[in-house]
Write a protein that holds these residues in place. Structure first.
Motif, PDB file in Angstrom:
ATOM      1  N   ALA A   1       0.827  -1.208   0.000  1.00 31.25           N
ATOM      2  CA  ALA A   1       0.000   0.000   0.000  1.00 31.25           C
ATOM      3  C   ALA A   1       0.859   1.254   0.000  1.00 31.25           C
ATOM      4  CB  ALA A   1      -0.928   0.000   1.221  1.00 31.25           C
ATOM      5  N   ILE A   2       1.943   1.261   0.763  1.00 34.26           N
ATOM      6  CA  ILE A   2       2.841   2.422   0.794  1.00 34.26           C
ATOM      7  C   ILE A   2       3.510   2.622  -0.560  1.00 34.26           C
ATOM      8  CG2 ILE A   2       4.965   3.323   1.810  1.00 34.26           C
ATOM      9  CD1 ILE A   2       4.141   1.980   4.435  1.00 34.26           C
ATOM     10  N   THR A   3       3.946   1.518  -1.184  1.00 29.88           N
ATOM     11  CA  THR A   3       4.587   1.615  -2.506  1.00 29.88           C
ATOM     12  C   THR A   3       3.616   2.160  -3.545  1.00 29.88           C
ATOM     13  OG1 THR A   3       6.015  -0.266  -1.946  1.00 29.88           O
ATOM     14  CG2 THR A   3       5.810   0.321  -4.279  1.00 29.88           C
TER      15      THR A   3
ATOM     16  N   GLU B   1       3.125   5.860  -2.991  1.00 32.96           N
ATOM     17  CA  GLU B   1       4.267   6.640  -3.470  1.00 32.96           C
ATOM     18  C   GLU B   1       4.227   6.783  -4.989  1.00 32.96           C
ATOM     19  OE1 GLU B   1       9.161   6.645  -3.374  1.00 32.96           O
ATOM     20  OE2 GLU B   1       8.037   4.792  -3.028  1.00 32.96           O
ATOM     21  N   THR B   2       3.887   5.695  -5.681  1.00 32.01           N
ATOM     22  CA  THR B   2       3.800   5.752  -7.146  1.00 32.01           C
ATOM     23  C   THR B   2       2.757   6.779  -7.599  1.00 32.01           C
ATOM     24  OG1 THR B   2       4.451   3.433  -7.335  1.00 32.01           O
ATOM     25  CG2 THR B   2       3.340   4.421  -9.227  1.00 32.01           C
ATOM     26  N   ALA B   3       1.576   6.729  -6.989  1.00 29.71           N
ATOM     27  CA  ALA B   3       0.525   7.682  -7.349  1.00 29.71           C
ATOM     28  C   ALA B   3       0.934   9.109  -7.018  1.00 29.71           C
ATOM     29  CB  ALA B   3      -0.775   7.324  -6.622  1.00 29.71           C
ATOM     30  N   LEU B   4       1.590   9.296  -5.873  1.00 30.89           N
ATOM     31  CA  LEU B   4       2.019  10.643  -5.477  1.00 30.89           C
ATOM     32  C   LEU B   4       3.071  11.182  -6.431  1.00 30.89           C
ATOM     33  CD1 LEU B   4       1.730  12.890  -3.376  1.00 30.89           C
ATOM     34  CD2 LEU B   4       3.497  11.747  -2.014  1.00 30.89           C
ATOM     35  N   ARG B   5       3.990  10.326  -6.864  1.00 28.96           N
ATOM     36  CA  ARG B   5       5.004  10.766  -7.831  1.00 28.96           C
ATOM     37  C   ARG B   5       4.365  11.234  -9.141  1.00 28.96           C
ATOM     38  NH1 ARG B   5      10.482   7.181  -8.157  1.00 28.96           N
ATOM     39  NH2 ARG B   5      11.063   7.209  -5.953  1.00 28.96           N
ATOM     40  N   LEU B   6       3.447  10.434  -9.642  1.00 33.78           N
ATOM     41  CA  LEU B   6       2.800  10.785 -10.909  1.00 33.78           C
ATOM     42  C   LEU B   6       2.021  12.089 -10.780  1.00 33.78           C
ATOM     43  CD1 LEU B   6       1.543   7.233 -11.907  1.00 33.78           C
ATOM     44  CD2 LEU B   6       3.425   8.503 -12.930  1.00 33.78           C
ATOM     45  N   TRP B   7       1.310  12.255  -9.661  1.00 35.20           N
ATOM     46  CA  TRP B   7       0.547  13.496  -9.467  1.00 35.20           C
ATOM     47  C   TRP B   7       1.483  14.697  -9.366  1.00 35.20           C
ATOM     48  CZ3 TRP B   7       0.397  17.205  -5.638  1.00 35.20           C
ATOM     49  CH2 TRP B   7      -0.657  18.124  -5.738  1.00 35.20           C
ATOM     50  N   LEU B   8       2.606  14.546  -8.660  1.00 36.85           N
ATOM     51  CA  LEU B   8       3.539  15.662  -8.504  1.00 36.85           C
ATOM     52  C   LEU B   8       4.165  16.059  -9.836  1.00 36.85           C
ATOM     53  CD1 LEU B   8       5.315  14.668  -5.155  1.00 36.85           C
ATOM     54  CD2 LEU B   8       3.891  16.693  -5.554  1.00 36.85           C
TER      55      LEU B   8
ATOM     56  N   PRO C   1      -2.230  16.439  -2.327  1.00 39.08           N
ATOM     57  CA  PRO C   1      -1.429  15.222  -2.111  1.00 39.08           C
ATOM     58  C   PRO C   1      -1.983  14.323  -1.012  1.00 39.08           C
ATOM     59  CG  PRO C   1      -0.248  17.180  -1.352  1.00 39.08           C
ATOM     60  CD  PRO C   1      -1.419  17.657  -2.127  1.00 39.08           C
ATOM     61  N   LEU C   2      -2.571  14.912   0.034  1.00 42.97           N
ATOM     62  CA  LEU C   2      -3.216  14.092   1.061  1.00 42.97           C
ATOM     63  C   LEU C   2      -4.361  13.275   0.471  1.00 42.97           C
ATOM     64  CD1 LEU C   2      -3.386  16.509   4.145  1.00 42.97           C
ATOM     65  CD2 LEU C   2      -2.306  14.250   4.113  1.00 42.97           C
ATOM     66  N   THR C   3      -5.124  13.879  -0.443  1.00 39.60           N
ATOM     67  CA  THR C   3      -6.227  13.169  -1.086  1.00 39.60           C
ATOM     68  C   THR C   3      -5.714  12.036  -1.961  1.00 39.60           C
ATOM     69  OG1 THR C   3      -7.512  15.223  -1.097  1.00 39.60           O
ATOM     70  CG2 THR C   3      -8.258  13.458  -2.539  1.00 39.60           C
ATOM     71  N   VAL C   4      -4.617  12.277  -2.679  1.00 36.01           N
ATOM     72  CA  VAL C   4      -4.043  11.228  -3.525  1.00 36.01           C
ATOM     73  C   VAL C   4      -3.660  10.011  -2.681  1.00 36.01           C
ATOM     74  CG1 VAL C   4      -2.089  10.640  -5.003  1.00 36.01           C
ATOM     75  CG2 VAL C   4      -3.239  12.834  -5.292  1.00 36.01           C
ATOM     76  N   VAL C   5      -2.929  10.254  -1.590  1.00 37.70           N
ATOM     77  CA  VAL C   5      -2.483   9.146  -0.744  1.00 37.70           C
ATOM     78  C   VAL C   5      -3.671   8.462  -0.069  1.00 37.70           C
ATOM     79  CG1 VAL C   5      -1.129   8.572   1.307  1.00 37.70           C
ATOM     80  CG2 VAL C   5      -0.209  10.164  -0.384  1.00 37.70           C
ATOM     81  N   SER C   6      -4.609   9.259   0.455  1.00 43.23           N
ATOM     82  CA  SER C   6      -5.780   8.679   1.132  1.00 43.23           C
ATOM     83  C   SER C   6      -6.616   7.856   0.163  1.00 43.23           C
ATOM     84  CB  SER C   6      -6.632   9.789   1.749  1.00 43.23           C
ATOM     85  OG  SER C   6      -5.892  10.559   2.677  1.00 43.23           O
ATOM     86  N   TYR C   7      -6.768   8.349  -1.056  1.00 39.81           N
ATOM     87  CA  TYR C   7      -7.556   7.660  -2.073  1.00 39.81           C
ATOM     88  C   TYR C   7      -6.964   6.285  -2.390  1.00 39.81           C
ATOM     89  CZ  TYR C   7     -10.555   7.455  -6.257  1.00 39.81           C
ATOM     90  OH  TYR C   7     -11.494   7.115  -7.194  1.00 39.81           O
ATOM     91  N   VAL C   8      -5.634   6.236  -2.523  1.00 37.17           N
ATOM     92  CA  VAL C   8      -4.973   4.964  -2.807  1.00 37.17           C
ATOM     93  C   VAL C   8      -5.099   4.010  -1.627  1.00 37.17           C
ATOM     94  CG1 VAL C   8      -2.743   3.884  -3.270  1.00 37.17           C
ATOM     95  CG2 VAL C   8      -3.371   5.992  -4.449  1.00 37.17           C
ATOM     96  N   LEU C   9      -4.888   4.514  -0.402  1.00 38.19           N
ATOM     97  CA  LEU C   9      -4.950   3.655   0.780  1.00 38.19           C
ATOM     98  C   LEU C   9      -6.356   3.086   0.988  1.00 38.19           C
ATOM     99  CD1 LEU C   9      -2.727   5.629   3.319  1.00 38.19           C
ATOM    100  CD2 LEU C   9      -2.136   3.594   1.991  1.00 38.19           C
ATOM    101  N   VAL C  10      -7.387   3.916   0.775  1.00 38.25           N
ATOM    102  CA  VAL C  10      -8.759   3.429   0.937  1.00 38.25           C
ATOM    103  C   VAL C  10      -9.058   2.339  -0.087  1.00 38.25           C
ATOM    104  CG1 VAL C  10     -11.183   4.075   0.670  1.00 38.25           C
ATOM    105  CG2 VAL C  10      -9.662   5.515   2.014  1.00 38.25           C
ATOM    106  N   LYS C  11      -8.633   2.560  -1.326  1.00 41.07           N
ATOM    107  CA  LYS C  11      -8.882   1.551  -2.358  1.00 41.07           C
ATOM    108  C   LYS C  11      -8.132   0.256  -2.071  1.00 41.07           C
ATOM    109  CE  LYS C  11     -10.502   3.745  -6.529  1.00 41.07           C
ATOM    110  NZ  LYS C  11     -10.445   3.610  -7.988  1.00 41.07           N
TER     111      LYS C  11
END
Length: 357
Positions: free
Chosen positions: A190-192, A195-202, A320-330
Motif C-alpha cells: 500500500a505504501i509503494t 508513493e507511485t501515485a504521489l510521484r505521478l501526481w507531482l 497530495p493528502l487526497t491522492v495518498v488517502s484515495y490509494v490507501l482506501v482503495k
C-alpha cells in the motif's frame, strides 16, 4: 473448577477498556500534534520529489542510487538558491509594493463601486470579513501576503525531506515494524502504491505550476501590470491548491488593475480565464500520462474537510493528502477488506512506464 471463568471475563473486559483508552489517547495526541504530522507529510512530499528526480538521473546517467540522490538534492537546492539569488530582492521589493498599493487599490475600488450605487453593499461585505484590530482589506491582504512568513517551517520540511530521501529504506523499515507481522507485506504494498501515485501526481502538477506561472507573469507584463513577476510567481505557486488557488492568485491582480482602470481589470480577468482554460483543456490532456485521475467531487470535499480539520496547512496539502488517502482506501478497504477489484490511481501509468523502460 468453575471459579476462573468470571476472572477470565473480567480480565477480558479490563483489556478491552485499556485498548479503548490507549486508542483514545493516541487520537487525542495525534490531534494535538496535527500540525507536526502535516509537516511530516510535507517532508514526505519533498522526499518523493527528490527520489523521483534521482530515479530519472539514475536511468539517464546509469550511476549508483546513492550518487543519484545526492545529485538530485544538490540540483534541487541549487535551483532554489539560484531563484532566490536572481529574483529574491526583486520579489521582496514587489511584495513591499503590493503591501503599500493593495489597501489604496481597495479604497479606489470602493470609491468606483460607490459611484455606481454599490458602496453600502461593499461596506457590509467588508465588515463581514473584517478581522479584529484591523481594517477588512488590511486583514485580507495580510492573509494573502503572509504566504512567505512561514520560512522557518518550510526550511524544516525541506531538511526533513532530505533526510527521508537519503535513507528511505531505513525509515520505511522502521515504520513497517510498527505493524503486526501478518500485515506488513500488505502495508508495504500500500505504501509503494501510494508513493507511485504521489510521484505521478507531482510530475503533472509541477508542469502545470510552471506553465501557469510563466503564462500569467508574461501576460501581466505585456498588459503593463505592476508587480507582474510576483503575481506570476503567486499564480504558479497557488496552482498547487486545487479550485481556490487560481481564485486567490487572481484577487490581488484584479484589485491592482481596478485601481488603474476598469478596462485593465477586464483584461486581467480575461487573462486569468484564458490561462485556466489553457491549463484545463490543453495542458492537462498533454500531461495526462503523469496525472492521477481523481474524481473532482472527492477532491473538492477533501479540500473542505482538510481545511476544516487542519486550517491553512491542510488546504495547502489537501491535494497530495487526497491522492495518498484515495490509494490507501482503495487498497486496504475496497480491495483487501471488501474483496472488490478496483483500479489503483496511477497503477496503469506506472506499469506502462516500467514496460517502456
Amino acid at each position: 473448577m468453575a471459579e476462573p471463568a468470571p476472572m477470565s471475563d473480567e480480565r477480558r473486559f479490563v483489556r478491552r477498556v485499556l485498548i479503548v483508552l490507549g486508542l483514545t489517547t493516541l487520537v487525542i495526541l495525534a490531534w494535538q500534534l496535527r500540525t507536526l504530522l502535516l509537516m511530516l507529510f510535507g517532508a514526505i512530499v519533498v522526499a518523493t520529489v527528490f527520489r523521483a528526480f534521482a530515479d530519472r538521473i539514475e536511468k539517464l546517467v546509469r550511476c549508483r542510487q546513492g550518487i543519484a540522490i545526492v545529485v538530485s538534492i544538490a540540483i534541487g537546492l541549487a535551483i532554489i538558491i539560484g531563484l532566490v539569488a536572481l529574483f529574491g530582492s526583486h520579489v521582496v521589493q514587489q511584495v513591499a509594493l503590493l503591501r503599500e498599493t493593495l489597501p489604496a487599490a481597495w479604497k479606489t475600488v470602493e470609491a468606483r463601486l460607490g459611484d455606481v450605487g454599490l458602496g453600502e453593499q461593499v461596506k457590509h461585505l467588508a465588515q463581514s470579513i473584517k478581522a479584529p484590530g484591523g481594517s477588512s482589506f488590511s486583514a485580507f491582504a495580510a492573509t494573502v501576503l503572509s504566504i512567505g512568513s512561514g520560512i522557518a517551517d518550510v526550511i524544516v520540511v525541506i531538511v526533513a525531506g532530505i533526510f527521508l530521501a537519503t535513507q528511505p529504506r531505513f525509515y520505511l523499515t522502521g515504520a513497517v515494524k510498527l505493524i503486526p507481522p501478518g500485515k506488513r507485506h500488505l502495508a508495504l504494498e500500500a505504501i509503494t502504491e501510494s508513493e507511485t501515485a504521489l510521484r505521478l501526481w507531482l510530475r503533472g502538477q509541477l508542469i502545470a505550476m510552471v506553465a501557469v506561472g510563466l503564462l500569467t507573469g508574461i501576460g501581466l507584463w505585456y498588459l503593463g501590470m505592476p508587480s507582474a513577476l510576483t503575481l506570476g510567481l503567486l499564480a504558479g505557486v497557488l496552482e498547487f491548491i486545487p479550485f481556490i488557488g487560481p481564485i486567490l492568485s487572481m484577487v490581488p491582480a484584479v484589485l491592482l488593475a481596478l485601481a488603474v482602470s476598469p478596462d485593465l481589470a477586464l483584461w486581467v480577468l480575461l487573462l486569468y480565464f484564458l490561462v485556466q482554460q489553457f491549463e484545463g483543456y490543453l495542458l492537462t490532456p498533454l500531461v495526462q500520462q503523469y496525472a492521477v485521475d481523481l474524481p473532482g467531487v472527492v477532491l473538492l470535499f477533501s479540500l473542505i474537510a482538510f481545511g476544516a480539520l487542519f486550517g491553512t496547512l491542510g488546504v495547502i496539502l489537501a491535494a497530495p493528502l487526497t491522492v495518498v488517502s484515495y490509494v490507501l482506501v482503495k487498497r486496504l478497504y475496497v480491495i483487501e477488506t471488501l474483496h472488490t477489484p478496483t483500479p489503483i490511481p496511477g497503477e496503469d501509468v506506472a506499469h506502462h512506464t516500467s514496460s517502456k523502460a
